[in-house]
Write a protein that holds these residues in place. Structure first.
Motif, PDB file in Angstrom:
ATOM      1  N   GLU A   1       3.938   1.467  -1.238  1.00 14.63           N
ATOM      2  CA  GLU A   1       4.735   1.784  -2.467  1.00 14.63           C
ATOM      3  C   GLU A   1       3.490   1.753  -3.828  1.00 14.63           C
ATOM      4  OE1 GLU A   1       7.655   2.343  -2.970  1.00 14.63           O
ATOM      5  OE2 GLU A   1       8.372   1.893  -1.118  1.00 14.63           O
ATOM      6  N   ALA A   2       2.452   1.332  -3.730  1.00 10.48           N
ATOM      7  CA  ALA A   2       1.401   1.027  -4.923  1.00 10.48           C
ATOM      8  C   ALA A   2       2.035   0.512  -6.068  1.00 10.48           C
ATOM      9  CB  ALA A   2       0.899   2.407  -5.055  1.00 10.48           C
ATOM     10  N   HIS A   3       3.152  -0.417  -5.925  1.00  9.65           N
ATOM     11  CA  HIS A   3       3.964  -1.000  -6.922  1.00  9.65           C
ATOM     12  C   HIS A   3       4.538  -2.264  -6.493  1.00  9.65           C
ATOM     13  CE1 HIS A   3       7.236  -1.245  -9.715  1.00  9.65           C
ATOM     14  NE2 HIS A   3       6.555  -0.186 -10.400  1.00  9.65           N
TER      15      HIS A   3
ATOM     16  N   PHE B   1      -0.166   1.629 -10.888  1.00 10.26           N
ATOM     17  CA  PHE B   1      -1.313   1.343  -9.900  1.00 10.26           C
ATOM     18  C   PHE B   1      -1.609   2.300  -9.318  1.00 10.26           C
ATOM     19  CE2 PHE B   1       1.056  -2.796 -10.566  1.00 10.26           C
ATOM     20  CZ  PHE B   1       0.153  -3.744 -10.880  1.00 10.26           C
ATOM     21  N   ALA B   2      -3.157   2.379  -8.778  1.00 15.61           N
ATOM     22  CA  ALA B   2      -3.427   3.251  -8.071  1.00 15.61           C
ATOM     23  C   ALA B   2      -4.244   2.308  -6.869  1.00 15.61           C
ATOM     24  CB  ALA B   2      -4.777   4.096  -8.541  1.00 15.61           C
ATOM     25  N   ARG B   3      -4.194   3.056  -5.732  1.00 18.43           N
ATOM     26  CA  ARG B   3      -5.124   2.308  -4.433  1.00 18.43           C
ATOM     27  C   ARG B   3      -6.466   2.504  -4.730  1.00 18.43           C
ATOM     28  NH1 ARG B   3      -1.202   5.921  -2.655  1.00 18.43           N
ATOM     29  NH2 ARG B   3       0.895   4.966  -1.958  1.00 18.43           N
TER      30      ARG B   3
ATOM     31  N   LEU C   1       0.750  -1.196  -0.041  1.00 17.48           N
ATOM     32  CA  LEU C   1      -0.077   0.042  -0.048  1.00 17.48           C
ATOM     33  C   LEU C   1       0.852   1.143  -0.078  1.00 17.48           C
ATOM     34  CD1 LEU C   1      -3.064  -0.858   2.466  1.00 17.48           C
ATOM     35  CD2 LEU C   1      -2.696  -1.167  -0.028  1.00 17.48           C
TER      36      LEU C   1
ATOM     37  N   ALA D   1      -8.048   0.475   0.234  1.00 16.46           N
ATOM     38  CA  ALA D   1      -6.599   0.615   0.176  1.00 16.46           C
ATOM     39  C   ALA D   1      -6.058   1.903   0.971  1.00 16.46           C
ATOM     40  CB  ALA D   1      -5.866   0.484  -1.014  1.00 16.46           C
ATOM     41  N   GLU D   2      -6.835   3.113   0.422  1.00 16.20           N
ATOM     42  CA  GLU D   2      -6.255   4.131   1.053  1.00 16.20           C
ATOM     43  C   GLU D   2      -6.805   4.204   2.556  1.00 16.20           C
ATOM     44  OE1 GLU D   2      -4.487   6.641   0.119  1.00 16.20           O
ATOM     45  OE2 GLU D   2      -4.476   6.527  -2.093  1.00 16.20           O
TER      46      GLU D   2
ATOM     47  N   ARG E   1      -4.248   2.041   4.702  1.00 17.15           N
ATOM     48  CA  ARG E   1      -2.757   2.439   4.673  1.00 17.15           C
ATOM     49  C   ARG E   1      -2.148   2.955   5.755  1.00 17.15           C
ATOM     50  NH1 ARG E   1      -0.485   7.124   0.410  1.00 17.15           N
ATOM     51  NH2 ARG E   1       1.662   6.995   0.875  1.00 17.15           N
TER      52      ARG E   1
ATOM     53  N   LEU F   1      -4.889  -2.601  -5.220  1.00 20.79           N
ATOM     54  CA  LEU F   1      -4.481  -1.993  -6.312  1.00 20.79           C
ATOM     55  C   LEU F   1      -4.842  -2.133  -7.635  1.00 20.79           C
ATOM     56  CD1 LEU F   1      -0.685  -2.696  -5.083  1.00 20.79           C
ATOM     57  CD2 LEU F   1      -2.166  -0.714  -4.509  1.00 20.79           C
TER      58      LEU F   1
END
Length: 311
Positions: A30-32, A70-72, A28, A76-77, A80, A63
């Motif tokens: 890094e969103a990667h 990617f976007a959360r 979450l 996910a937000e 986090r 993601l």
């Protein structure tokens, strides 16, 4: 005490594998997937598998593809912050049993300070922290309003003396000086109180709410007034104007130290007496013996010492 009856988005806490929180945190943050894998010290394939498990356990994609990255998701937000808090709590728990080693520490240092203090200290802090604790992270939060109370502080606070409910120690004291460009006519002859008051002044007002400062009160006591033709919200902006005009500004001496005032900028002692600024380093009482912040406080004292700023 953790209540396993708590339901989080339909997931019962007792049914969730807490071993997955670390993967959740880095994914979450890094969103990667590949970057999270590096921080988890696992392969991208293993990080991708961890993401799939989390999606299944939480019933949410977490993601989603957005452009080339990617976007959360909304969930996910929302997760986090709590995931980060769990990891930081675990670090504090393990820190009790494991001696603190700055060379291997990967956690976060939090530092609150006014904008002008951040401008002066952030560069030297960053350099020394990169050298001594290369894997540590730093969150520098600049404050333009009231300084946090003890219940709101999460790290160290650099603040003027008088902040209550926080433990503190003297940090540095600095006088005010006048800054002007080298070719300013005020450089010729004595820098008297009358000439200082008659000059065109730049006032630094962090909130931009006033065209009067502490200088005006002291001048008034001696029967003088000054003209403030420019009001800016930061000392850096004031220096830009000083370099390109015959205006002058009155600033804390630390700016002369950090900027190495020379060449097109010159500093002069003030022809009036202003009380020096006394700064303290403050923290929540719970951090008194936290080895991470004991070490970080020592590093900050080393920074101000290297700049010639003294308690």
């Amino acid at each position: 005490m953790i209540d396993d009856r708590v339901i989080l988005h339909g997931v019962k806490l007792s049914a969730f594998d807490l071993n997955h929180v670390r993967a959740l945190h880095f994914l979450l943050e890094e969103a990667h997937v590949a970057r999270a894998a590096r921080r988890l010290a696992i392969t991208p394939a293993a990080a991708s598998n961890a993401l799939q498990r989390l999606r299944s356990e939480l019933g949410d994609p977490l993601l989603v593809r957005f452009g080339r990255g990617f976007a959360r998701t909304a969930l996910a937000e929302e997760l986090r912050g709590p995931a980060r808090e769990v990891i930081e709590a675990a670090e504090r728990l393990l820190g009790v049993a494991v001696p603190f080693d700055p060379a291997t520490y990967e956690g976060m240092f939090v530092l609150d300070a006014a904008d002008r203090i951040a401008e002066v200290l952030l560069g030297p802090i960053d350099a020394l922290l990169s050298e001594r604790a290369p894997h540590a992270r730093l969150k520098m939060r600049t404050l333009s309003g009231p300084f946090p109370a003890s219940s709101e502080s999460q790290g160290l606070v650099i603040a003027p003396f008088g902040i209550h409910r926080l433990n503190s120690e003297p940090f540095f004291t600095e006088p005010y000086i006048c800054l002007l460009r080298a070719g300013n006519p005020l450089m010729r002859g004595r820098f008297t109180l009358g000439r200082y008051a008659a000059a065109d002044h730049i006032l630094v007002a962090p909130r931009g709410e006033s065209d009067r400062g502490i200088v005006d009160g002291v001048l008034a006591e001696q029967g003088f007034t000054r003209r403030v033709s420019r009001v800016v919200t930061s000392s850096t902006l004031a220096l830009t104007l000083v370099q390109n005009s015959d205006r002058i500004t009155t600033l804390p001496a630390s700016f002369a130290v950090v900027r190495g005032v020379s060449g097109d900028l010159v500093s002069r002692p003030l022809p009036i007496t202003l009380a020096p600024i006394r700064m303290q380093l403050a923290w929540h009482p719970q951090q008194d013996s936290d080895p991470r912040y004991v070490w970080f406080r020592a590093l900050l004292h080393e920074v101000v010492g290297s700049l010639g700023l003294r308690p």
